[in-house]
Every structure is written in structure tokens, then in C-alpha cells.
Scaffold this motif. Structure first.
Motif, short mmCIF file in Angstrom:
data_model
loop_
_atom_site.label_atom_id
_atom_site.label_comp_id
_atom_site.label_asym_id
_atom_site.label_seq_id
_atom_site.Cartn_x
_atom_site.Cartn_y
_atom_site.Cartn_z
N VAL A 132 -8.28 12.06 0.81
CA VAL A 132 -9.10 12.06 -0.41
C VAL A 132 -8.47 12.88 -1.52
N ARG A 133 -7.45 13.67 -1.21
CA ARG A 133 -6.76 14.43 -2.26
C ARG A 133 -5.60 13.67 -2.86
N PHE B 178 -9.22 6.20 3.02
CA PHE B 178 -8.09 5.62 2.30
C PHE B 178 -8.50 4.51 1.34
N ALA B 179 -9.80 4.40 1.05
CA ALA B 179 -10.32 3.45 0.06
C ALA B 179 -9.94 2.01 0.41
N HIS C 95 -3.12 1.80 0.27
CA HIS C 95 -1.70 1.60 -0.05
C HIS C 95 -0.80 2.53 0.77
N LEU C 96 -1.06 3.84 0.71
CA LEU C 96 -0.16 4.78 1.39
C LEU C 96 -0.22 4.60 2.90
N LEU C 97 -1.40 4.40 3.44
CA LEU C 97 -1.52 4.19 4.89
C LEU C 97 -0.73 2.96 5.31
N ARG C 98 -0.80 1.91 4.53
CA ARG C 98 -0.08 0.68 4.87
C ARG C 98 1.44 0.91 4.81
N GLU C 99 1.89 1.66 3.81
CA GLU C 99 3.33 1.92 3.69
C GLU C 99 3.84 2.77 4.85
N ARG D 125 -3.87 5.31 -3.14
CA ARG D 125 -4.84 4.68 -2.25
C ARG D 125 -5.07 3.22 -2.61
N VAL D 126 -5.19 2.94 -3.90
CA VAL D 126 -5.43 1.57 -4.37
C VAL D 126 -4.28 1.17 -5.28
N ARG D 127 -3.61 0.06 -4.93
CA ARG D 127 -2.50 -0.43 -5.75
C ARG D 127 -2.34 -1.93 -5.53
#
Length: 621
Positions: free
Chosen positions: A511-512, A368-369, A526-530, A518-520
Motif C-alpha cells: 500500500v506504500r 496490490f489493487a 502491476h508490480l506483483l505481476r512483474e 499497482r495499476v498500469r
């Protein structure tokens, strides 16, 4: 979870006796203190040590076919074994146990080499097919479980840990000094090579077949960044929540007590939150911290534990670093310089008092970068032609400032001047190329230390730069550092570690995603945190990232510094011929005086010298 070993002959020379198999097993008894087994025929010797997690009573190994001509030893866990068992039963197979090991054997009997791609989980396995005088070796998709190979004109030998190979009479301990540069750059020896010239690591996502004295490799899986995710962010959140939930629930199958490592960071907190959703009893969680507050996340872990209602266990440790580092060297097999192995070992020991299996949050930073170095590199990459101008300015200011501030500015300036991929690798490296050349003996310093990873960056790769560096990290840093650390340190404490965020479906999905998911906003994941906001409060999710670190530089100005001085001043160190002792002494003196921070490099030298004493000098003695 186990450790496996074996030898298959390639000539008329007989396979070594059971005593050799037992000695190979004894070297890895920590991986499997519950049970052990040996199979020997005229052509093959297989063995294993078992940590019983599934089918405690009936899962002994090696496990053989009904006629005994096919034998299997296996290290790991197969999470879809019940589905495969039902399919095989429908095809007429009869099972003698409830273990996932027997499912692998019967899958091979049904589908041959094609069975390997059907396995979902973590594994290193070996199948001796006496019907065809064939050995099949396989490793899981991402390389969670290790497998070392040693081939001679007479044998092919394999083991979960390289120390088992040392028990084979005639084992060659020729050192591959050409990997020293990579070790000092990155802290590990990159796959497929090893510290020994004649030993290789089976790459992840591969199986190997040894037949008629020849070894062939076959890739059965590769991480593909395509097809790119095309849905909305709302769609992505729903799909990610579902794939994470399945990854965690799949890893809750066990016939023994289990728990989770909890650091208080995003990744481990998400794993524990999802575990809590599936379990009727509180999750047992384990955390450690150091007396030095800035190296301790105990308060964060405690907050997550309270929110999720876990059965939480924590410990503040003041370890005897000089004793612990020698233990780590034994368990890590090769020179390995990620100092966070030490807290991983300590938290594994804490957990082992109560459980035999744990889930961890490893893998989220790559998929998730999440690493800060990704953000720093993306910022530098956006500078374009301005990089050289900025480098000139920082170098000038750095030369004017005294001590550590000037030292750090000059390092940033050096990084700005080099082209890709070295511009990225310089931010990953523990030691600078010029410093590595300064300490290595001439014959080992001839190759640029980053060369070992250059093959991960194809010149014609047109993917976004974030995808390129994440892909390289998954194939190098994750494989040869993070997963080695989790496997060896959990196994050293005789517990099994499972990493749901490294379910291959989770990684493929992550990764897709487009880089913007992923980075914002100057942050990764980003998406994992949301998605995690469904289960965790904002104060946990929005705190700054903190790694699993130790006070390494401080320790090297204290007790570890004295240990280093004693070792680096010894006759053995000075006569070994691998490093330049005078230059190493200079780094140590500058570090202990506080005029520079050479903590990472000195730790690497210390780990290498302790490894040499344990695995080279001890053998000669």
C-alpha cells in the motif's frame, strides 16, 4: 488452529459450570476435532477445541503458568514463535512444550500487554490473569481470526464463533435490524457490529482488557500508507520478491501434511511457486471447477501445476446447492451472502482428504489493487464534470433497450450521479439502495445502506483516490467478507488456512507503493505481476482475471429458485416482519422469467431467511 471460548464474571453471580463450557466447545468442534480442554475457577471459565498443527503431542490447551494463576487459550499460528522463544529463554524462562501457545503465555508473563504487538501471525486469544482478576483478549492485525464478545452486567463472554455464545443460559438473541441495510448492500454485517444487538466483534489490530466489570479497547497496530516508497521500480521488485518469499517460508512451519489452494490465478500461483522453491517434495495443490465452463478455472490451475511440478488434485463438482447453502448458513454464524463461500467450502473439503493445513492466495487483490472495480472507478473518476452528461445519455439509451442490456446501462447511469464515496460503494454493493428500501420493512429501511461504511472515508483525506478505496476495502470487504469466508469454510472442513499475501509486512509494503506501480496499462497488480515473471510463464500471468464465482443466477432459475419460492411463500417468512414479502416475490418472478438479474439480492434474502430459521426459529422451538 483452534476455536476458543470463555466467560469471566463481573458481579457476585458465579461463573457457569463446566457443562456450559463443554456445550460452547461442542458448538465449534469442527474447528478443533483433535482435542479439547476446559479451565474453570471461581472467576473464569476458559475452553478450546484444538486442530493440532504444531507440537501435535504437547500443545494442549488451556495452558497455564507454573502457579496456574494465568491461563491462556489461543486460536491461530504465531510465525515468529521460535525467535520469541529464544529471547524468552535468554531471559530465564523454561518451556514445557514446543508449541507457539506456550510462547504467547510466557511472553505475556514477561512483557504484559506489550507482548501482543510482538506476535507475528494470525490469532484470536484470551489470557485470564487470575493474579489481577483481568481478562486480556486480542485479535491479529488484519483480522484473520475472529473473536466475538457478549457483555452483560454479570459476565463478559467470548468465542471464536458466535454459535458458541448461544449455548450460554440466558443469551440474548435480540436482532439488530439496523444492520439489515448494510447486509443487503455488501453481503455481510460490518465490524464491530453483529446481527445480535448485544454481541460485538473485536476489531483487528486491537486488544481488549476486562477488569473490574469494565471493558477497554487498545489499538496496537494500524495500517499506515506512509512513508511512501521512494525507490525505483527495480528496487521495488527486489524488495517485494524478498518480502513475499519470507511471508511464504514463514508459513511452511507445520508438523502435519500441508498443501495449497490453486485457482490458476496470479495470487495463488505466486504462493505455490514460492512454496515449491522451499520444499524438497512437490507441493500438494487443490482445485475445483463447475460443469459450467465459464465458472471453472481448472484448465488454468492445471497449467500452473504442470509448470511447477505440483502433486495436483482437482475435482469437477455438481453440488446439491439446496443442501450446501444450509450447511454454509450454520458455519457462517451471521447472514453472509458472498456466494463464493460455496466453492471455498468445496475445495476445503477436497484438501481435507489429504492435508490439515493449506496456503491460499487471499489478499492480493486488496493490497496490490487487483479488483476490476478499482479500474472501473478510476476511469469514472477521471471523467470529472462529464459524469453527469454521460449518465444522462446512458439512462436514455438504457430505457430504450429491452431486457438485461437496458437494465445494466441504467445501473451505470445511477452510479455516475452519486458523489464519493457512494460512487465507489455503489460499485461494490450487491444490491442498489432503492432496491434495498423496496424489500426492507419500514423500520429497517430508514438508514441509507451505505452509511455503515461512510466512516472509512474521512472528508479531509488527501491521499490518492486509489489509496482511499483500497484502505476502505481492507477495513471492510477484506475483513468481513474474504477473511470470514476463508476462516469459516476452511474450519468447517477442519483444516487451517494461511494467507501469505496478508502478512502485515507484505500489505504495508504494497500500500506504500505509488499507484503507478499497482495499476498500469489498464490492469491492477502491476508490480506483483512483474515480480512473478521470475517464477511463472507469461501465459499464466497475462490471462484475464476471473473470480471464484458460482453460476448463482442460473441456479436461482433452477433448483435454488424453487427453494427460494417455497421459503418466500412460507408463513414464517411472511410473518417475520423484516422484509416486504410481496416485493421480494416480484424480484423472484422477474428473475425466473429472465427479464432482470436479481440473483445477488435473491441470494441475500435466501441466506437471511435460512439463517433466521436456523438461529432464531430453532431456538424458539
Amino acid at each position: 488452529m483452534c476455536g476458543i471460548i470463555g466467560i469471566v464474571r463481573a458481579s457476585d453471580m458465579p461463573v457457569p459450570g463446566r457443562d456450559v463450557g463443554l456445550a460452547m466447545n461442542d458448538a465449534i468442534v469442527h474447528r478443533g476435532p483433535d482435542d479439547g480442554g476446559i479451565f474453570r475457577s471461581d472467576d473464569a471459565l476458559l475452553g478450546m477445541r484444538r486442530l493440532a498443527i504444531i507440537d501435535v503431542a504437547g500443545g494442549q490447551q488451556p495452558v497455564g503458568s507454573d502457579d496456574g494463576r494465568v491461563q491462556l487459550v489461543f486460536n491461530g499460528e504465531i510465525y515468529n514463535y521460535r525467535t520469541l522463544r529464544a529471547e524468552l529463554s535468554a531471559l530465564g524462562h523454561t518451556f514445557r512444550s514446543a508449541s507457539d501457545t506456550e510462547v504467547i503465555l510466557r511472553a505475556y508473563l514477561q512483557w504484559g500487554e506489550g507482548a501482543i504487538a510482538r506476535l507475528e501471525g494470525m490469532f484470536g486469544l484470551a489470557i485470564w490473569d487470575g493474579r489481577h482478576h483481568r481478562l486480556v483478549l486480542a485479535r491479529d492485525r488484519l483480522g484473520k481470526k475472529p473473536l466475538f464478545l457478549w457483555q452483560t452486567p454479570h459476565y463478559l463472554a467470548f468465542a471464536s464463533e458466535m454459535k458458541s455464545l448461544l449455548a450460554i443460559p440466558g443469551f440474548s438473541r435480540r436482532i439488530d435490524t439496523s444492520v439489515f441495510g448494510a447486509f443487503f448492500a455488501f453481503g455481510y454485517v460490518p465490524t464491530p457490529r453483529s446481527i445480535f444487538q448485544d454481541v460485538v466483534k473485536l476489531p483487528p489490530g486491537h486488544y481488549a482488557v476486562f477488569e473490574s466489570g469494565r471493558l477497554r479497547y487498545q489499538k496496537y497496530w494500524d495500517l499506515d500508507f506512509q512513508p511512501a516508497f521512494r525507490g525505483s521500480e527495480s528496487d521495488a521488485r527486489e524488495e517485494l520478491a524478498a518480502v513475499l518469499d519470507k511471508a511464504v517460508s514463514d508459513r511452511l512451519v507445520a508438523d502435519v501434511p500441508f498443501g495449497a489452494f490453486l485457482s490458476g490465478g496470479l495470487d495463488s500461483s505466486v504462493v505455490v511457486a514460492l512454496m515449491a522453491r522451499h520444499l524438497s517434495q512437490p507441493v500438494r495443490t487443490f482445485s475445483i471447477g463447475f460443469r459450467e465452463a465459464r465458472y471453472s478455472e481448472l484448465s488454468d490451475a492445471r497449467r500452473v501445476a504442470q509448470h511447477l511440478g505440483t502433486d495436483h488434485h482437482e475435482q469437477v463438482v455438481e453440488p446439491d446447492a439446496t443442501t450446501l447453502v444450509e450447511q454454509l448458513v450454520w458455519h457462517l454464524d451471521e447472514p453472509f451472502a458472498d456466494s463464493s463461500a460455496l466453492p471455498t467450502f468445496l475445495v476445503s473439503q477436497l484438501a481435507a482428504r489429504q492435508v490439515k493445513m493449506v496456503l491460499s492466495g487471499d489478499g492480493g487483490d486488496e493490497a496490490f489493487a487487483g479488483y476490476d472495480r478499482y479500474l472501473r472507478f478510476l476511469a469514472l473518476d477521471r471523467l470529472g464534470p462529464l459524469r453527469s452528461v454521460l449518465a444522462l445519455g446512458l439512462d436514455g439509451v438504457g430505457r430504450l433497450l429491452p431486457g438485461m442490456r437496458g437494465f445494466r446501462l441504467r445501473r451505470i447511469a445511477q452510479r455516475l450521479r452519486v458523489p464519493f464515496p457512494d460512487s465507489y460503494l455503489s460499485g461494490v454493493a450487491l444490491s442498489r439502495p432503492e432496491q434495498i428500501r423496496q424489500i426492507l420493512a419500514d423500520d429497517a429501511a430508514s438508514t441509507h445502506p451505505y452509511t455503515a461504511l461512510h466512516g472509512l472515508f474521512a472528508a479531509d483525506d488527501r491521499r490518492p483516490v486509489l489509496d482511499r478505496i483500497v484502505d476502505a476495502d481492507i477495513r471492510s470487504y477484506l475483513l468481513d467478507d474474504i477473511l470470514v469466508k476463508l476462516d469459516r469454510m476452511s474450519m468447517a472442513a477442519s483444516i487451517e488456512g494461511r494467507a501469505p499475501l496478508l502478512d502485515h509486512r507484505v500489505v504495508e509494503f504494497a500500500v506504500r507503493l505509488p499507484p503507478s506501480m499497482r495499476v498500469r496499462g489498464g490492469r491492477g497488480k502491476h508490480l506483483l505481476r512483474e515480480v512473478a515473471r521470475r517464477w511463472l510463464p507469461s501465459d499464466i500471468l497475462d490471462k484475464p482475471k476471473q473470480g471464484f464465482a458460482i453460476p448463482l443466477s442460473e441456479w436461482l432459475r433452477g433448483p435454488l429458485g424453487q427453494m427460494a419460492a417455497d421459503l418466500f411463500g412460507s408463513r414464517a417468512f411472511r410473518e417475520r416482519g423484516w422484509l416486504q414479502p410481496g416485493n421480494v416475490d416480484g424480484l423472484l418472478q422477474a428473475h425466473r422469467a429472465g427479464t432482470a438479474d436479481h440473483g445477488e439480492t435473491l441470494w441475500q434474502v435466501l441466506c437471511m431467511e435460512l439463517w433466521a430459521r436456523r438461529f432464531v426459529d430453532a431456538a424458539r422451538a
